[in-house]
Design a protein around this motif. Structure first.
Motif, PDB file in Angstrom:
ATOM      1  N   UNK A  50      28.830  37.875  43.838  1.00 30.49           N
ATOM      2  CA  UNK A  50      29.747  38.945  43.432  1.00 30.49           C
ATOM      3  C   UNK A  50      30.898  38.411  42.585  1.00 30.49           C
ATOM      4  N   UNK A  51      31.378  37.214  42.908  1.00 26.77           N
ATOM      5  CA  UNK A  51      32.473  36.641  42.137  1.00 26.77           C
ATOM      6  C   UNK A  51      32.044  36.322  40.705  1.00 26.77           C
ATOM      7  N   UNK A  52      30.793  35.920  40.532  1.00 25.48           N
ATOM      8  CA  UNK A  52      30.297  35.664  39.193  1.00 25.48           C
ATOM      9  C   UNK A  52      30.292  36.925  38.350  1.00 25.48           C
ATOM     10  N   UNK A  53      29.867  38.011  38.953  1.00 21.25           N
ATOM     11  CA  UNK A  53      29.869  39.294  38.245  1.00 21.25           C
ATOM     12  C   UNK A  53      31.296  39.728  37.925  1.00 21.25           C
ATOM     13  N   UNK A  54      32.204  39.496  38.865  1.00 24.43           N
ATOM     14  CA  UNK A  54      33.620  39.815  38.644  1.00 24.43           C
ATOM     15  C   UNK A  54      34.185  39.015  37.473  1.00 24.43           C
ATOM     16  N   UNK A  55      33.895  37.717  37.446  1.00 21.45           N
ATOM     17  CA  UNK A  55      34.391  36.868  36.373  1.00 21.45           C
ATOM     18  C   UNK A  55      33.876  37.338  35.018  1.00 21.45           C
ATOM     19  N   UNK A  56      32.598  37.564  34.930  1.00 20.09           N
ATOM     20  CA  UNK A  56      32.006  37.946  33.639  1.00 20.09           C
ATOM     21  C   UNK A  56      32.573  39.273  33.146  1.00 20.09           C
ATOM     22  N   UNK A  57      32.707  40.234  34.053  1.00 16.34           N
ATOM     23  CA  UNK A  57      33.257  41.534  33.677  1.00 16.34           C
ATOM     24  C   UNK A  57      34.695  41.410  33.188  1.00 16.34           C
ATOM     25  N   UNK A  58      35.494  40.576  33.875  1.00 12.12           N
ATOM     26  CA  UNK A  58      36.896  40.420  33.505  1.00 12.12           C
ATOM     27  C   UNK A  58      37.041  39.750  32.137  1.00 12.12           C
ATOM     28  N   UNK A  59      36.218  38.739  31.867  1.00 14.28           N
ATOM     29  CA  UNK A  59      36.279  38.040  30.580  1.00 14.28           C
ATOM     30  C   UNK A  59      35.931  38.993  29.446  1.00 14.28           C
ATOM     31  N   UNK A  60      34.889  39.778  29.640  1.00 12.34           N
ATOM     32  CA  UNK A  60      34.487  40.717  28.603  1.00 12.34           C
ATOM     33  C   UNK A  60      35.527  41.819  28.432  1.00 12.34           C
ATOM     34  N   UNK A  61      36.147  42.230  29.537  1.00 17.41           N
ATOM     35  CA  UNK A  61      37.203  43.238  29.459  1.00 17.41           C
ATOM     36  C   UNK A  61      38.411  42.718  28.676  1.00 17.41           C
ATOM     37  N   UNK A  62      38.600  41.393  28.674  1.00 16.45           N
ATOM     38  CA  UNK A  62      39.689  40.780  27.911  1.00 16.45           C
ATOM     39  C   UNK A  62      39.358  40.649  26.424  1.00 16.45           C
TER      40      UNK A  62
END
Length: 295
Positions: A50-62
């Protein structure tokens, strides 16, 4: 300017706030370069949790695409921290997770992809040392963060890295000018053409073996300081974007005036970063504690 963050990503878990923030040296430099107007992307390995998905989503959101990144079985990296008087204090980490144990490489077409960027940035936390000769051969500028640990200043380590990069960043906190330039000179002696040192509120230094420049930090009051997470990465991003904009290429060394302007741009970017929670905000409430291998 096109910038590629190549390597580490991690969750910064602030135990005093109970919040997880996205981060990682390679991630941060890409996000901050984008913030400064560059076209930036990230290439690395995410855990399948779940943390990997969180990281990827946050980076793309940036605003930083992760299209060519990989997902591999394993846990994401987590570092635990707390903020004391506005300054971050590291408490430990879980070894970086799958991002470090099975790091990104330049196989399967990723070499051609990386060749499309003006600058590729990586770090000691990315375990990408074996890929540096390949990166260097692509023709793009390569920057590399050597951090502050003694193991990454050992001659044997510098011999693996310095000949294949165009600029290194070293944390020189607590060092005076003479001591800091000695650290930078050691990197140059092993092949790096340019070395930048950051010292927090004491400012920064840069040398190409001939010019030796220092610059003060852009100080802000404790009343407005949020925390210092990512300030060194922001400094590097500001420095790199400014220098490239002035015409720096592997075939065109920067002038003294260009270096001076880049130091000022780095100081501005670091100051602005002190007003941001975490590396680039986008935090969420922490989940279950990550205990394995924490120290």
């Amino acid at each position: 300017m096109r910038v590629l963050g190549f390597g580490d990503n991690i969750v910064d878990r602030f135990v005093d706030r109970g919040i997880d923030y996205p981060g990682g040296n390679a991630v941060n430099v890409a996000v901050y370069a984008h913030r400064l107007g560059a076209e930036a992307e990230y290439l690395g390995v995410f855990g399948d949790d779940d943390l990997g998905a969180f990281l990827r989503s946050a980076i793309e959101d940036a605003g930083v695409p992760t299209t060519r990144s990989l997902v591999r079985p394993g846990a994401s990296g987590v570092s635990t921290l707390r903020v004391v008087d506005g300054d971050r204090t590291f408490l430990g980490w879980n070894g970086g997770g799958v991002t470090v144990s099975a790091p990104i490489d330049l196989d399967d077409g990723r070499s051609q992809y990386a060749a499309g960027f003006d600058l590729v940035h990586s770090s000691v936390y990315s375990r990408t040392e074996s890929q540096l000769p390949r990166l260097h051969a692509l023709g793009a500028l390569v920057s590399f963060d050597l951090s502050s640990e003694a193991e990454f200043r050992d001659p044997s380590y510098l011999e693996r890295v310095a000949p294949f990069v165009d600029v290194v960043l070293l944390s020189c906190a607590g060092l005076d000018d003479e001591e800091a330039f000695a650290v930078l000179d050691a990197a140059l002696a092993h092949g790096a053409p340019l070395a930048l040192g950051t010292r927090g509120t004491r400012g920064a230094l840069v040398t190409d073996g001939t010019a030796r420049l220092t610059a003060p930090a852009r100080l802000i009051s404790d009343e407005v300081l949020v925390d210092t997470m990512g300030c060194g990465d922001a400094y590097l991003a500001g420095f790199l974007v400014s220098l490239h904009g002035a015409g720096w290429r592997r075939t065109s060394a920067p002038s003294v005036d260009d270096l001076d302007a880049a130091l000022a741009a780095g100081a501005d970017a670091a100051r602005d970063q002190c007003l941001v929670e975490g590396a680039f905000s986008r935090g969420r409430r922490s989940g279950a504690p990550v205990a394995a291998n924490m120290w």
